[in-house]
Design a protein around this motif. Structure first.
Motif, PDB file in Angstrom:
ATOM      1  N   ALA A  74       0.827  -1.202   0.000  1.00 40.80           N
ATOM      2  CA  ALA A  74       0.000   0.000   0.000  1.00 40.80           C
ATOM      3  C   ALA A  74       0.864   1.256   0.000  1.00 40.80           C
ATOM      4  CB  ALA A  74      -0.930  -0.003   1.217  1.00 40.80           C
ATOM      5  N   ALA A  75       1.963   1.213   0.748  1.00 44.91           N
ATOM      6  CA  ALA A  75       2.856   2.376   0.824  1.00 44.91           C
ATOM      7  C   ALA A  75       3.476   2.689  -0.524  1.00 44.91           C
ATOM      8  CB  ALA A  75       3.949   2.128   1.866  1.00 44.91           C
ATOM      9  N   ARG A  76       3.850   1.654  -1.274  1.00 44.77           N
ATOM     10  CA  ARG A  76       4.444   1.895  -2.592  1.00 44.77           C
ATOM     11  C   ARG A  76       3.521   2.737  -3.458  1.00 44.77           C
ATOM     12  NH1 ARG A  76       6.345  -3.383  -1.968  1.00 44.77           N
ATOM     13  NH2 ARG A  76       4.654  -4.377  -3.142  1.00 44.77           N
ATOM     14  N   TYR A  77       2.271   2.338  -3.524  1.00 47.97           N
ATOM     15  CA  TYR A  77       1.341   3.047  -4.394  1.00 47.97           C
ATOM     16  C   TYR A  77       1.021   4.442  -3.860  1.00 47.97           C
ATOM     17  CZ  TYR A  77       0.658  -1.207  -7.076  1.00 47.97           C
ATOM     18  OH  TYR A  77       0.865  -2.291  -7.871  1.00 47.97           O
ATOM     19  N   SER A  78       0.789   4.549  -2.551  1.00 46.81           N
ATOM     20  CA  SER A  78       0.429   5.856  -2.001  1.00 46.81           C
ATOM     21  C   SER A  78       1.590   6.842  -2.103  1.00 46.81           C
ATOM     22  CB  SER A  78      -0.036   5.722  -0.550  1.00 46.81           C
ATOM     23  OG  SER A  78       0.993   5.217   0.277  1.00 46.81           O
ATOM     24  N   LEU A  79       2.821   6.373  -1.865  1.00 48.37           N
ATOM     25  CA  LEU A  79       3.984   7.253  -1.973  1.00 48.37           C
ATOM     26  C   LEU A  79       4.174   7.753  -3.395  1.00 48.37           C
ATOM     27  CD1 LEU A  79       6.709   5.522   0.239  1.00 48.37           C
ATOM     28  CD2 LEU A  79       5.790   7.811   0.548  1.00 48.37           C
TER      29      LEU A  79
END
Length: 433
Positions: A110-115
């Motif tokens: 999730a962090a990859r996409y949100s970042l």
């Protein structure tokens, strides 16, 4: 004649990114073989596009997210930057630190996409799409993992490549994510990298059997012996995706007689008609209703949907994933749960999105903000008949400090101009699945 990897990639990009092409595309590159091969293929494709008089030049930006979970991660990100530089591709590294909450792999994903989306919004809003390197192997692994969890048709359906023309509405203005190498095998991609003299990083976590995906990948070696190989599993996932399209078409057809939207953000299901249709369609309609109200990326669990339906037929309300249900006069009413939005506030400037669904312009109101109506203010209003009063507790309202100014469609409507996101409209968005 068998097409080369490069030819297949060019063909897929023509399908996913029809002319006119975006001037800038981002590529998520971890340093593993799949994403590095994607960057290589995209580089070759972009070079050819520069020679095409019908297309303008396409700039590529490789983005690496350093999760900081291993001492080697910073050096690996630098290695990706060097490979990108050698190819003539711009590169940026984004940093992430896990807070220790929840499932690590899910949080990192999730962090990859949100970042990446947040960086794009702040730094490079001209990026028209984000390319990711999911492959046939990923399709097969995902199918097996979801099968092990008892997923139904929706969960077992193949990942979609998502053409750029696909307008999955996003209130935050996120760039579409497309998967241009879903047709490729990991073995072929690695062979292509080796032929170009390019290496890749093997993440040690790919051998850690604490992770379901790793266990699944290893189990596939034995399953292949009985015919459950990558090709068979991906074909089955494709079959399930086709079935899903048919089921959604049936749901959309039935919905015309079962579901009404008396006000934006309030869904009314005729329980008598709902109960007469097949259970699969019942649950599909309920899932879509919940998704419209919450804009959540994932469908609620099957068991939770079944519990919601069971409560409704017994005449009871329930809560699910930030949605509140009420039963009144043989109707099931779905609205946003007050507790889920109680702390949400944004300017009433016509641009800011409240709860991902509402944009409201306060007319001649200066610094008015959007907050939920709430129970106390609700009591002073004359509300429409035929709907439970409590259904409006979570409705957006315009406030000047602690003073209630207006409520879209309900009170002093002339002081506000509301816009409800089309992706949250039940009937308008149902076939977007």
């Amino acid at each position: 004649m068998q097409l080369s990897l490069s030819d297949k990639f060019h063909s897929e990009m023509a399908r996913l990114c029809p002319a006119p092409l975006p001037s800038v595309l981002a590529i998520m590159v971890s340093g593993g073989s799949d994403s590095l091969a994607l960057m290589m293929l995209a580089h070759d494709w972009a070079a050819e596009m520069r020679q095409d008089p019908d297309n303008g030049p396409v700039t590529l930006i490789a983005i690496t997210v350093d999760h900081g979970l291993r001492p080697e991660s910073a050096a690996e990100a630098e290695g990706v930057a060097k490979i990108a530089h050698d190819l003539g591709v711009d590169h940026v590294t984004l940093q992430w630190k896990w807070d220790g909450v929840g499932n690590l792999q899910a949080a990192a994903r999730a962090a990859r996409y949100s970042l990446v989306q947040e960086w794009r919004r702040r730094k490079r809003p001209e990026i028209g799409a984000i390319l990711v390197g999911h492959t046939r192997d990923d399709q097969a692994e995902t199918f097996l993992m979801r099968l092990s969890r008892g997923s139904g048709v929706e969960g077992l359906s193949a990942m979609k490549a998502l053409p750029l023309s696909h307008k999955a509405a996003d209130a935050a203005g996120a760039a579409p994510v497309i998967r241009p190498i879903l047709w490729a095998s990991r073995a072929d991609l690695r062979a292509a990298l080796q032929a170009r003299g390019m290496g890749w990083v093997d993440d040690p976590s790919n051998d850690n059997e604490d992770y379901l995906r790793v266990r699944t990948r290893k189990a596939m070696r034995d399953l292949a012996k009985i015919g459950l190989d990558v090709d068979t599993l991906t074909r089955t996932a494709d079959h399930m995706a086709r079935a899903s399209v048919a089921l959604w078409a049936r749901a959309a057809d039935v919905a015309r007689d079962v579901v009404t939207e008396p006000y934006p953000g309030i869904l009314r299901f005729d329980l008598t008609r709902l109960e007469r249709i097949e259970e699969e369609t019942q649950l599909r309609l309920l899932a879509h209703g919940v998704g419209c109200l919450t804009q959540a990326p994932y469908r609620p669990r099957l068991s939770s949907l079944e519990a919601l339906a069971e409560a409704a037929y017994a005449g009871r309300g329930a809560t699910l994933q930030g949605v509140q249900s009420f039963v009144q006069d043989d109707a099931l009413i779905l609205v946003r749960e007050l507790r889920a939005v109680a702390d949400y506030e944004c300017p009433a400037d016509g641009a800011s999105a409240w709860d991902g669904r509402w944009r409201i312009k306060g007319r001649r109101l200066g610094e008015a903000v959007i907050r939920p109506l709430g129970a106390q203010s609700l009591a002073a209003l004359e509300l429409p008949k035929g709907l439970p009063k409590t259904a409006f507790q979570s409705y957006p309202a315009l406030w000047a400090g602690q003073a209630l100014v207006a409520v879209p469609y309900l009170a002093r409507e002339g002081l506000c101009a509301p816009q409800y996101d089309p992706s949250a409209e039940f009937h308008r968005s149902i076939l977007s699945h």
